[in-house]
Each structure stands twice: as structure tokens, then as C-alpha cells.
Write a protein that holds these residues in place. Structure first.
Motif, PDB file in Angstrom:
ATOM      1  N   MET A  34      74.017  13.699  15.541  1.00  0.00           N
ATOM      2  CA  MET A  34      75.218  14.459  15.191  1.00  0.00           C
ATOM      3  C   MET A  34      76.459  13.584  15.222  1.00  0.00           C
ATOM      4  N   TYR A  35      76.458  12.603  16.106  1.00  0.00           N
ATOM      5  CA  TYR A  35      77.568  11.643  16.151  1.00  0.00           C
ATOM      6  C   TYR A  35      77.690  10.883  14.833  1.00  0.00           C
ATOM      7  N   HIS A  36      76.563  10.673  14.163  1.00  0.00           N
ATOM      8  CA  HIS A  36      76.551   9.987  12.865  1.00  0.00           C
ATOM      9  C   HIS A  36      76.625  10.961  11.687  1.00  0.00           C
ATOM     10  N   GLY A  37      76.857  12.245  11.946  1.00  0.00           N
ATOM     11  CA  GLY A  37      77.081  13.196  10.868  1.00  0.00           C
ATOM     12  C   GLY A  37      75.848  13.899  10.352  1.00  0.00           C
ATOM     13  N   HIS A  38      74.763  13.925  11.125  1.00  0.00           N
ATOM     14  CA  HIS A  38      73.539  14.612  10.711  1.00  0.00           C
ATOM     15  C   HIS A  38      73.364  15.833  11.616  1.00  0.00           C
ATOM     16  N   TYR A  39      73.436  17.034  11.012  1.00  0.00           N
ATOM     17  CA  TYR A  39      73.409  18.266  11.796  1.00  0.00           C
ATOM     18  C   TYR A  39      72.157  19.111  11.538  1.00  0.00           C
ATOM     19  N   ALA A  40      71.532  18.967  10.398  1.00  0.00           N
ATOM     20  CA  ALA A  40      70.310  19.720  10.110  1.00  0.00           C
ATOM     21  C   ALA A  40      69.127  19.068  10.820  1.00  0.00           C
ATOM     22  N   ALA A  41      68.147  19.892  11.194  1.00  0.00           N
ATOM     23  CA  ALA A  41      67.005  19.387  11.963  1.00  0.00           C
ATOM     24  C   ALA A  41      66.203  18.354  11.175  1.00  0.00           C
TER      25      ALA A  41
END
Length: 248
Positions: free
Chosen positions: A68-75
């Protein structure tokens, strides 16, 4: 209960020298999120007595935070990111990344406990002296404005426009001020009579304007009828020609 893989990110057997050099011997975000997950009290799901042993909660949570820190929120995106990221592989300690369903369940559990986790994060920041208590900053989200670029004004142009409108208002007030003073000095009965007279004058003007509009519409209809009659005459559709009595 035994776990699928030991929670030991510094095992030399599971890591190449290149991975250790990039993560352990320099500041890296993966180390921070691994430390954060270690300090948090992650009691958001219980271990079941049936089935395979669960994944280490600290490792899965740290990978999710790092993704999420790198901008990935989907599983599914988190799983794909973990396969290619060196930092995520260091956090996993050689463990295979869980399926996206496991990641989804972990994210749902984190969201359900977000208030308690937020308090813990504030406590960790307080322990690391990251909260100075001297300045207060309010963060916000930048939203793209849905306004016309042609109506955008600079501060200088807006200031000039405000000054110009202020001068216009002052000039208008100077013009109507004598009338205001006259009305204020007028007795009540005379003021009511003046208002009644002005209202009747407005009604007369509106009535006159309405009659003028009706006359214009009637004139337009009359002109249209005249044009139709001229067209019928040119094409031989005169009443005298079409009269059956005249034919016999």
C-alpha cells in the motif's frame, strides 16, 4: 502451533547476498513496515484448531502495508507486487505469498480494527519522539477543479477587480444618497402614497409592454397569412378558379 515457515528474515540460507545488501545494510521502507508490524498488537483473527497452520500475521500485515505504501491497494495487485518486489521478498523471508483471498481477509480484518491500530501507531510514533507537539499540520486531498480555465484569475487581477467594483459601488451610493435622505425625511402617509404611485406606474409600463408584444405577434401572424395567400395565387390556387360554380 507450528507455522508454515519460520519467522526469521535474517536466515543466511534463504537469502542471497545481493538481497541482504539492498535491504539490511541501508535504510529501506521494508525494514520500517516489518518493525511496525512487529510492534503492533495484531489480535484481529484467532487461530483455528482445524485446517493448515495460518500464515504469520506479522509477515502478511507487513507485506500489505509495504504494498500500500507503493500504491497497490487491491488484493490481486498486492500479490503481484510481492512477487516482483525485493523488499516484499525480504519481508516474506522466503515464504510463498498467500493467495489473494487470504490477503483480502487480512485487509478486512485490519479495516475492522483500524481505530485500535491507529492508536497503537500514534503510541509508536510517540515512543520514537516523532511527535513534537509544537506544530499542527492538517493534510488534505487535492481534487481536480471542475472550473473553467478562462474564468481563472490571478491574485493581482482579482484585487484590481474588487477595487474597481468598490469604486463603482461608492459612486452609485453618492448618486442615490440624496434620494435616500429625501425618503428618510418623508412622512409615513406621503411615503405610502409615493410607493403606491410608483407601483401603479410599474403596472402601466408592464401592461403597455404586454400589449406591444401582442400587437407584434398579431402582425407576424398577419404577415404570414399574406405570404401564404400570395403563394397560393402564384400557383393557381385562387378561390375563383377553384369555385365549382364558376366552372359550370
Amino acid at each position: 502451533m507450528a507455522q508454515r515457515n519460520p519467522d526469521a528474515p535474517n536466515q543466511i540460507v534463504l537469502f542471497q547476498e545481493l538481497l541482504q545488501d539492498k535491504i539490511e545494510h541501508k535504510p529501506h521502507a521494508a525494514r520500517f513496515f516489518s518493525y511496525l508490524a512487529e510492534e503492533l498488537d495484531l489480535t484481529y483473527y484467532e487461530r483455528l484448531r482445524m485446517g493448515a497452520p495460518p500464515y504469520t500475521r506479522r509477515i502478511v500485515t507487513a507485506v500489505i502495508f509495504y504494498a500500500m505504501y507503493h500504491g497497490h491497494y487491491a488484493a490481486q495487485k498486492i500479490c503481484r507486487f510481492a512477487e516482483d518486489s525485493i523488499g516484499a521478498q525480504w519481508i516474506l523471508s522466503g515464504m510463498r505469498m498467500p493467495s489473494y483471498k487470504t490477503v483480502e481477509r487480512t485487509i478486512d480484518a485490519l479495516l475492522a480494527e483500524v481505530d485500535r491500530l491507529f492508536i497503537q501507531v500514534i503510541g509508536i510514533c510517540e515512543g520514537l519522539s516523532l511527535i513534537g507537539r509544537q506544530r499542527m499540520h492538517i493534510d488534505g486531498t487535492k481534487v481536480k477543479a471542475n472550473a473553467s480555465k478562462h474564468k481563472a484569475m490571478s491574485y493581482e487581477h482579482l484585487t484590481k477587480k474588487i477595487d474597481r467594483q468598490t469604486n463603482d459601488m461608492e459612486a452609485l451610493y453618492d448618486v442615490i444618497k440624496p434620494y435616500i435622505d429625501e425618503v428618510e425625511q418623508m412622512p409615513d402617509h406621503k411615503l405610502k402614497a409615493c410607493i403606491h404611485e410608483q407601483a401603479e406606474q410599474v403596472q402601466r409600463l408592464l401592461r403597455k409592454q404586454h400589449q406591444s408584444e401582442l400587437q407584434q405577434k398579431e402582425q407576424q401572424v398577419f404577415n404570414l397569412d399574406s405570404e401564404v395567400e400570395e403563394t397560393e395565387t402564384k400557383h393557381g390556387y385562387d378561390e375563383e378558379v377553384l369555385n365549382p360554380v364558376a366552372l359550370f
